[in-house]
Design an enzyme around this catalytic site. Structure first.
Site, PDB file in Angstrom:
ATOM      1  N   HIS A  68       0.742  -1.444  -0.140  1.00  0.00           N
ATOM      2  CA  HIS A  68       0.367   0.038  -0.336  1.00  0.00           C
ATOM      3  C   HIS A  68       0.769   1.625  -0.167  1.00  0.00           C
ATOM      4  O   HIS A  68       0.251   2.244  -0.417  1.00  0.00           O
ATOM      5  CB  HIS A  68      -1.204   0.098   0.986  1.00  0.00           C
ATOM      6  CG  HIS A  68      -2.001   0.865   1.027  1.00  0.00           C
ATOM      7  ND1 HIS A  68      -3.322   0.124   0.276  1.00  0.00           N
ATOM      8  CD2 HIS A  68      -2.773   1.774   2.016  1.00  0.00           C
ATOM      9  CE1 HIS A  68      -4.171   0.982  -0.082  1.00  0.00           C
ATOM     10  NE2 HIS A  68      -3.513   2.552   0.815  1.00  0.00           N
TER      11      HIS A  68
ATOM     12  N   TYR B 167      -2.957  12.821   0.808  1.00  0.00           N
ATOM     13  CA  TYR B 167      -1.933  12.592   0.233  1.00  0.00           C
ATOM     14  C   TYR B 167      -1.396  14.430  -0.377  1.00  0.00           C
ATOM     15  O   TYR B 167      -0.337  14.840  -1.426  1.00  0.00           O
ATOM     16  CB  TYR B 167      -1.883  12.200  -1.620  1.00  0.00           C
ATOM     17  CG  TYR B 167      -2.388  11.022  -1.068  1.00  0.00           C
ATOM     18  CD1 TYR B 167      -1.174   9.748  -0.390  1.00  0.00           C
ATOM     19  CD2 TYR B 167      -3.730  10.667  -1.144  1.00  0.00           C
ATOM     20  CE1 TYR B 167      -2.123   8.694  -0.577  1.00  0.00           C
ATOM     21  CE2 TYR B 167      -3.873   9.105  -0.584  1.00  0.00           C
ATOM     22  CZ  TYR B 167      -3.298   8.786  -0.558  1.00  0.00           C
ATOM     23  OH  TYR B 167      -3.436   6.612  -1.012  1.00  0.00           O
TER      24      TYR B 167
END
Length: 372
Positions: free
Chosen positions: A281, A316
């Site tokens: 991930h 992010y």
């Protein structure tokens, strides 16, 4: 019935259904130990709204109260369970009692009014660009594999067996998996659920079944196309005529699982000489971070990641200050008035008129006004 409802009607992923089942087992064990007694030593007993002969359990959900849920969360906090895990367990309980309300097994939801614990603001761990390139460097990986085989001729790498495929073939698979995780930003579950017919390197896209049964077409990078084509050309040496439809196979020919995928990425990190290993991930995190740092817009990254909500993609956006200043300098129309670097901005040269200025036109009863 509840878990079947999650998988078949709600379309939850298998990993989510398994996690919810584990959470419900933990809550059931808590009720069995503390149903009518103290949940924590030294704390008062939980009240039992019914007769003393009955105790709250998943078989008697009508006896479960808000106090039971609160004490369960308090016990998890005492055990120092991560807040993200506590929030997921509470989500499992909410879904369970919503299911029971629909079936009219209960008349009230004991999770109503119970708030999620405040989550820590943690940024996903990601590789930098140089580390990502080192991880996916085929020459470096094969050189490290050869060096290990030379130094330890009798040692096994953990991939194959004496009668199984060679390590060089499985390295081709490993690089294809890593390229797909980093080059397309797939979840590890999405990559492992791919079948051969879902991936066509020549088309430049891969068909992915995401969370909630949402299908999307994910583009392939040039290196991912080459890596997938190389793996498909040698995949038959692992399948050995078994007819397994999975794209990524284990050394014994079955579909690759999550634990095997984690070991594969960890091994690639070690061979690349990275300071620490990263999870599968983590390659997805790296994909999103590098796209945003290169100037991709958040909405496009959301589509590539397959996120249902934009707020999930915003995790992010932890870009560096220098990156933000650079974007400001290039994008804001007045950024040249105050340079963040402290340098004096260079004056822009005056525009040279292509046509001579026209003569001034006098206004009525007044002074001439020049035309622009």
């Amino acid at each position: 019935m509840f878990l079947a409802h999650l998988g078949m009607e709600k379309g939850y992923a298998d990993a989510t259904v398994t996690a919810y089942g584990t959470d419900m087992d933990q809550f059931a064990a808590f009720l069995a130990e503390a149903g009518s007694g103290p949940a924590i030593p030294g704390r008062p007993s939980l009240p039992n709204p019914a007769s003393s002969s009955a105790s709250p359990s998943l078989d008697t959900p009508e006896l479960i109260t808000k106090r039971h849920v609160q004490r369960f969360l308090a016990e998890l906090h005492r055990q120092r369970i991560a807040k993200s895990s506590v929030a997921r367990k509470l989500s499992a309980l909410r879904a369970f009692f919503r299911f029971l309300l629909r079936l009219r097994r209960v008349t009230a939801d004991p999770t109503a009014g119970v708030h999620n614990p405040k989550q820590e603001q943690r940024h996903p761990h990601a590789l930098n660009v140089d580390q990502a390139f080192a991880l996916l460097d085929e020459r470096r990986q094969r050189k490290a594999l050869t060096a290990r085989a030379t130094a330890h001729p009798t040692a096994r790498t953990g991939h194959g067996t004496a009668s199984g495929p060679a390590d060089a073939v499985l390295l081709t698979r490993d690089l294809a998996l890593a390229e797909l995780l980093y080059g397309s930003g797939l979840r590890v579950s999405e990559a492992l659920e791919l079948n051969v017919l879902d991936a066509d390197p020549a088309s430049g896209v891969v068909r992915v079944m995401g969370k909630g049964g949402r299908e999307r077409m994910s583009p392939l990078s040039d290196t991912a196309r080459d890596a997938l084509a190389a793996w498909l050309s040698v995949r038959h040496q692992v399948d050995e005529g078994r007819g397994e439809p999975a794209l990524f196979l284990g050394a014994r020919g079955g579909r690759l699982n999550r634990r095997q995928a984690a070991r594969i990425i960890e091994t690639l990190c070690l061979r690349a000489g990275l300071p620490q290993a990263i999870s599968p991930h983590g390659l997805r995190h790296s994909f999103a971070t590098h796209l945003l740092e290169a100037g991709a817009d958040l909405r496009s990254v959301q589509e590539l990641l397959g996120h249902a909500r934009l707020s999930t993609t915003q995790r992010y956006t932890h870009l560096t200050l220098s990156r933000l200043v650079d974007v400001y300098d290039r994008a804001h129309p007045r950024s040249d008035l105050a340079s963040p670097s402290g340098k004096t901005p260079q004056p822009k040269p005056a525009a040279t008129p292509e046509k001579p200025a026209r003569a001034a036109t006098p206004r009525k009863g007044g002074k001439p006004t020049p035309k622009r």
